[in-house]
Design an enzyme around this catalytic site. Structure first.
Site, PDB file in Angstrom:
ATOM      1  N   LYS A   1      49.388  66.908 -22.283  1.00 51.57           N
ATOM      2  CA  LYS A   1      50.594  67.301 -23.027  1.00 51.57           C
ATOM      3  C   LYS A   1      51.004  68.717 -22.661  1.00 51.57           C
ATOM      4  O   LYS A   1      50.142  69.597 -22.669  1.00 51.57           O
ATOM      5  CB  LYS A   1      50.268  67.218 -24.513  1.00 51.57           C
ATOM      6  CG  LYS A   1      51.367  67.626 -25.435  1.00 51.57           C
ATOM      7  CD  LYS A   1      50.863  67.589 -26.847  1.00 51.57           C
ATOM      8  CE  LYS A   1      51.939  68.151 -27.744  1.00 51.57           C
ATOM      9  NZ  LYS A   1      51.537  68.206 -29.098  1.00 51.57           N
TER      10      LYS A   1
ATOM     11  N   LYS B   1      45.889  70.087 -23.543  1.00 54.98           N
ATOM     12  CA  LYS B   1      47.101  70.461 -24.263  1.00 54.98           C
ATOM     13  C   LYS B   1      47.412  71.915 -23.920  1.00 54.98           C
ATOM     14  O   LYS B   1      46.610  72.816 -24.197  1.00 54.98           O
ATOM     15  CB  LYS B   1      46.906  70.297 -25.768  1.00 54.98           C
ATOM     16  CG  LYS B   1      48.118  70.753 -26.560  1.00 54.98           C
ATOM     17  CD  LYS B   1      48.022  70.412 -28.027  1.00 54.98           C
ATOM     18  CE  LYS B   1      49.250  70.901 -28.765  1.00 54.98           C
ATOM     19  NZ  LYS B   1      49.205  70.580 -30.183  1.00 54.98           N
TER      20      LYS B   1
HETATM   21  C1  PBG Z   1      50.427  70.115 -33.747  1.00 52.62           C
HETATM   22  C2  PBG Z   1      51.251  69.429 -32.701  1.00 52.62           C
HETATM   23  C3  PBG Z   1      52.285  69.969 -31.901  1.00 52.62           C
HETATM   24  C4  PBG Z   1      52.827  68.899 -31.178  1.00 52.62           C
HETATM   25  C5  PBG Z   1      52.089  67.764 -31.518  1.00 52.62           C
HETATM   26  N1  PBG Z   1      51.105  68.107 -32.446  1.00 52.62           N
HETATM   27  C6  PBG Z   1      52.868  71.341 -31.840  1.00 52.62           C
HETATM   28  C7  PBG Z   1      52.021  72.476 -31.463  1.00 52.62           C
HETATM   29  O1  PBG Z   1      50.870  72.346 -31.032  1.00 52.62           O
HETATM   30  O2  PBG Z   1      52.496  73.591 -31.641  1.00 52.62           O
HETATM   31  C8  PBG Z   1      54.005  68.980 -30.248  1.00 52.62           C
HETATM   32  C9  PBG Z   1      54.781  67.702 -30.036  1.00 52.62           C
HETATM   33  C10 PBG Z   1      56.126  67.862 -29.420  1.00 52.62           C
HETATM   34  O3  PBG Z   1      56.558  68.972 -29.032  1.00 52.62           O
HETATM   35  O4  PBG Z   1      56.822  66.847 -29.298  1.00 52.62           O
HETATM   36  N2  PBG Z   1      49.306  70.772 -33.339  1.00 52.62           N
END
Ligand code: PBG
Length: 323
Positions: A248, A195
């Protein structure tokens, strides 16, 4: 010329015969945003067509999607500021609307696959995925205890897959152990393996009102410059007992999807995130792009890169077409 690649492109039926990849509704997980007021429905301004839904609307949405062949959902809570604190207390309070709603959704749709998110940010007054100390540092090991309680509370509602999105070290193993000790060895973990600290999450943070109050997420989410580092994260997740590995965002990280697909036997998921969706909607609104055509091309490219599963805000719209 005895080799003419165009022969395999000469008609729709021949093109279909030689087509190497296809996206189906069954490959998709639909992220949904849950609101506290049961009958509320509020569109996310930066994500046209995507709504924050109270439980009554949410049940209708799940029902409609199930009929279209979308049977997997990743449900996120929109938490009002008054419920937030430094230690994300509401995230493991069994009476909190998110947890009671999950129970209802599973009770009404036992055949659906419900995924939940484990990270402190929606419940944290600091807006970070882990605990923040007085100097602004994100504490790793201290956060694990909270993440474990959160995962356990979610498992108790009957959900199918836990998605740790927090990027704390050791969290997959920690959560696996907590779940197993409490008799939830059947609950899966889809780890947010690679991520990245990405600006593509902007519209999601607007939807949940979960942006960090100070600082950024660069000490825990990965540097967009790095590819090989994803292998370190993936090795750990495999060792710690993850059932799925996720990359991601998706579109700007297709190389990472391919890398994990080539190196691991676990199913690979990719999260086609909020910013990727918002960009296409914005261009389509201006008449600069054809949203449906772009949707199909984007999803196909993620599949072609190696994703078995795609988390995408297009899920319902995609399913309305023929597979
Ligand atoms: C929470 C989380 C996030 C997303 C999914 N779970 C945001 C972040 O890490 O700041 C992003 C999903 C998206 O942008 O569609 N930790």
């Amino acid at each position: 010329m005895n080799i003419r690649p165009r022969r395999n492109r000469k008609s729709p039926v021949v093109r279909a015969l030689v087509r190497e990849n296809q996206v189906c509704a069954k490959d998709l997980i639909y992220p949904l945003f849950l609101l506290e007021g049961a009958n509320k429905k509020i569109e996310v301004e930066s994500m046209p067509g995507i709504y924050r839904l109270g439980i009554e609307h949410m049940l209708k949405e799940v029902d409609e999607c199930m009929k279209l062949g979308i049977k997997s959902f990743d449900i996120f809570p929109v938490v009002e500021e008054k419920h937030k604190d430094k230690v994300a207390t509401k995230s493991y309070d069994d009476t909190f609307f998110y947890l009671t709603a999950l129970k209802r959704i599973k009770a009404e749709f036992p055949e659906a696959c419900i995924m939940t998110d484990v990270a402190m940010d929606p419940y944290s007054s600091d807006g970070h995925d882990g605990l923040v100390d007085k100097n602004g540092n994100i504490l790793n090991d201290e956060s694990l205890e909270i993440l474990g309680k959160m995962a356990l509370a979610q498992a108790r509602t009957g959900i199918d897959i836990i998605g740790p999105s927090d990027m704390m070290d050791g969290r997959v193993g920690y959560i696996r152990e907590v779940l197993d000790l409490e008799g939830f060895s059947n609950v899966s973990i889809m780890s947010y393996t690679a991520k990245y600290a990405s600006a593509f999450y902007g519209p999601f943070r607007d939807a949940l009102d979960s942006a960090p109050k100070s600082g950024d997420k660069k000490t825990y989410q990965m540097d967009p410059a790095n590819q090989r580092e994803a292998l370190i994260e993936a090795d750990l997740d495999v060792e710690e007992g993850a059932d799925f590995l996720m990359v991601k965002p998706a579109l700007a990280y297709l190389d990472v999807i391919k890398l994990l697909k080539d190196n691991y036997d676990l199913p690979i998921a990719a999260y086609n995130v909020s910013g990727e969706y918002a960009m296409v909607c914005a261009a389509a609104e201006k008449g600069w792009l054809d949203k449906t055509a772009i949707m199909n091309e984007v999803l196909l490219s993620i599949k072609r890169a190696g994703a078995d599963i795609i988390l995408t805000y297009y899920a319902k719209e995609f399913a309305k077409q023929e597979c």
